[in-house]
Design a protein around this motif. Structure first.
Motif, mmCIF file in Angstrom:
data_model
loop_
_atom_site.group_PDB
_atom_site.id
_atom_site.type_symbol
_atom_site.label_atom_id
_atom_site.label_comp_id
_atom_site.label_asym_id
_atom_site.label_seq_id
_atom_site.Cartn_x
_atom_site.Cartn_y
_atom_site.Cartn_z
ATOM 1 N N ARG A 83 0.844 -1.210 0.000
ATOM 2 C CA ARG A 83 0.000 0.000 0.000
ATOM 3 C C ARG A 83 0.871 1.248 0.000
ATOM 4 N N THR A 98 -5.396 6.007 -6.204
ATOM 5 C CA THR A 98 -6.321 6.383 -5.152
ATOM 6 C C THR A 98 -7.124 5.137 -4.770
ATOM 7 N N HIS A 99 -7.938 5.252 -3.736
ATOM 8 C CA HIS A 99 -8.722 4.104 -3.255
ATOM 9 C C HIS A 99 -7.813 2.886 -3.043
ATOM 10 N N ARG A 126 -6.273 -0.070 -1.151
ATOM 11 C CA ARG A 126 -6.737 -0.905 -0.051
ATOM 12 C C ARG A 126 -6.200 -2.328 -0.185
ATOM 13 N N ALA A 155 -6.166 -0.950 -6.162
ATOM 14 C CA ALA A 155 -6.077 0.508 -6.220
ATOM 15 C C ALA A 155 -6.573 0.990 -7.576
ATOM 16 N N ARG A 156 -6.983 2.256 -7.625
ATOM 17 C CA ARG A 156 -7.446 2.871 -8.872
ATOM 18 C C ARG A 156 -6.446 3.910 -9.348
ATOM 19 N N GLN A 167 -13.140 7.514 -12.913
ATOM 20 C CA GLN A 167 -13.376 6.576 -11.821
ATOM 21 C C GLN A 167 -14.870 6.363 -11.624
#
Length: 302
Positions: A267, A277-278, A280, A294-295, A301
Motif C-alpha cells: 500500500r 487512489t482508493h 486498499r 487501487a485505482r 473513476q
C-alpha cells in the motif's frame, strides 16, 4: 491340497494404504491425494470408494509408482498433469508455477471489474502480468469473453504453457494475446500505454531469506516465479506498480497478489507513486491480507 488364493486388492484398500504412506511422509492432504492419484491411474475424473470399480490389470504397479512420487513430495499437479482454477482445468508442467486456489480471489476481482465495464457497453483491455500457467488471464477471457486480454510472462516455459491452456479453452471473442516479456522493461506493451482498464498480477514476491518450507514449492516451483528480488521481495511487485502507472487508463483498476506480511509495504509503495487512489488491501480465501487493489488517478473513476 489346493493352493490358497490371495484375495484381489480392492480400490478402497489400495487408497487407504496409500493415504497412510503419504501421511507418514508429511503430505498435508494425504487421503485426497491418494484418491486423486487412483483416479489418475484409472483414467477417470474421480472415484467413489463406496462404489469402487474393478481394478484393471497392472493397476497396483502403476499406482505404486505415482504414490511413491507423491511420497517424495513431487507436487500432485505435476504427477497428474493438471489442476483446477475457478471453472477451468489447466495443464501444469515442471518449470512453471502451479496456480493456487487463493489466487482465484484475485482473478475474481479482475473478472468483476471487466464484467462491470462490459455492462457499460465498453470493451475493456485486461493485462495479466507474470501470468504463469495463465490462470488469471484465462479466467477473465472465458468468464468475460468480450474483454481483450493480454497475458505476459518472462519465462518462455510459462508463455508456452499459457498458450497451450488457451488452445484448450477457446472463446468466441477477441483473441487472447500471450507475450514473452519482463515486467521490469519500461517499454513492455508500450502500444497499450494509457489504454488498459484492468491490470492484474500474481508476481513473485518472496524475500530471499524466506525460503518456502513445503518441498512441493521449494523444490519444484521455479525461483523466477517465487522470489521477488530485493531484501523485501518487492522489486518485481514495484515493477508491476510502475507498469500499472504507465498502462492504466484514468480510473483503471490495479489488482496484485502479495504475501500477508507485505500488505502495509505494498500500500505504501502504491501511495508513493502518487498515481493511485482508493488504495486498499483485500483478503484471500482464508481471510488473510493478500491482495492490493487501487485505482489509477483520473477522471474516469466509477
Amino acid at each position: 491340497m489346493s493352493t490358497p488364493v490371495r484375495p484381489a486388492v480392492t480400490l478402497r484398500a489400495a487408497v487407504e494404504a496409500a493415504a497412510r504412506l503419504l501421511d507418514e511422509a508429511g503430505v498435508p492432504s494425504a487421503r485426497h491425494d491418494a484418491t486423486a492419484l487412483a483416479a489418475h491411474v484409472l483414467g477417470v475424473d474421480r472415484v467413489e470408494l463406496a462404489l469402487p470399480p474393478a481394478l484393471p490389470e497392472g493397476f497396483a504397479q502403476q499406482y505404486a509408482l505415482v504414490v511413491d512420487r507423491r511420497r517424495r513430495r513431487e507436487p500432485l499437479q505435476h504427477i497428474v498433469g493438471s489442476t483446477t482454477f475457478r471453472y477451468l482445468t489447466l495443464q501444469v508442467r515442471a518449470g512453471v508455477f502451479v496456480p493456487r486456489p487463493e489466487t482465484e480471489v484475485v482473478a475474481q476481482v479482475a473478472v468483476d471489474e471487466a464484467a462491470r465495464l462490459v455492462a457499460e457497453d465498453r470493451t475493456p483491455w485486461v493485462v495479466d502480468l507474470c501470468c504463469g500457467a495463465g490462470g488469471i488471464a484465462l479466467a477473465v477471457d472465458t468468464e468475460v469473453p468480450q474483454a481483450r486480454v493480454v497475458a505476459v510472462d518472462a519465462s518462455p516455459e510459462a508463455v508456452a504453457l499459457t498458450r497451450a491452456n488457451h488452445e484448450a479453452h477457446p472463446v468466441a471473442g477477441p483473441p487472447l494475446r500471450v507475450e514473452l516479456g519482463d515486467v521490469r522493461d519500461p517499454a513492455l506493451l508500450a502500444e497499450l500505454d494509457g489504454q488498459v482498464d484492468v491490470l492484474v498480477s500474481n508476481p513473485p514476491y518472496i524475500p530471499p531469506d524466506a525460503v518456502p518450507v513445503d518441498p512441493e514449492v521449494r523444490d519444484h516451483d521455479p525461483d523466477l516465479a517465487l522470489y521477488g528480488g530485493g531484501a523485501d521481495g518487492l522489486d518485481v511487485p514495484r515493477a508491476v506498480l510502475a507498469a500499472a502507472v504507465r498502462l492504466l487508463v484514468p480510473g483503471g483498476l490495479l489488482v496484485m497478489e502479495h504475501a500477508e506480511v507485505q500488505a502495509d509495504a505494498t500500500r505504501a509503495a502504491a501511495a508513493a507513486t502518487g498515481a493511485f487512489t482508493h488504495i486498499r488491501t483485500l483478503p484471500d480465501l482464508t481471510g488473510r491480507a493478500r491482495m492490493l487493489v487501487a485505482r489509477r488517478v483520473g477522471d474516469s473513476q466509477p
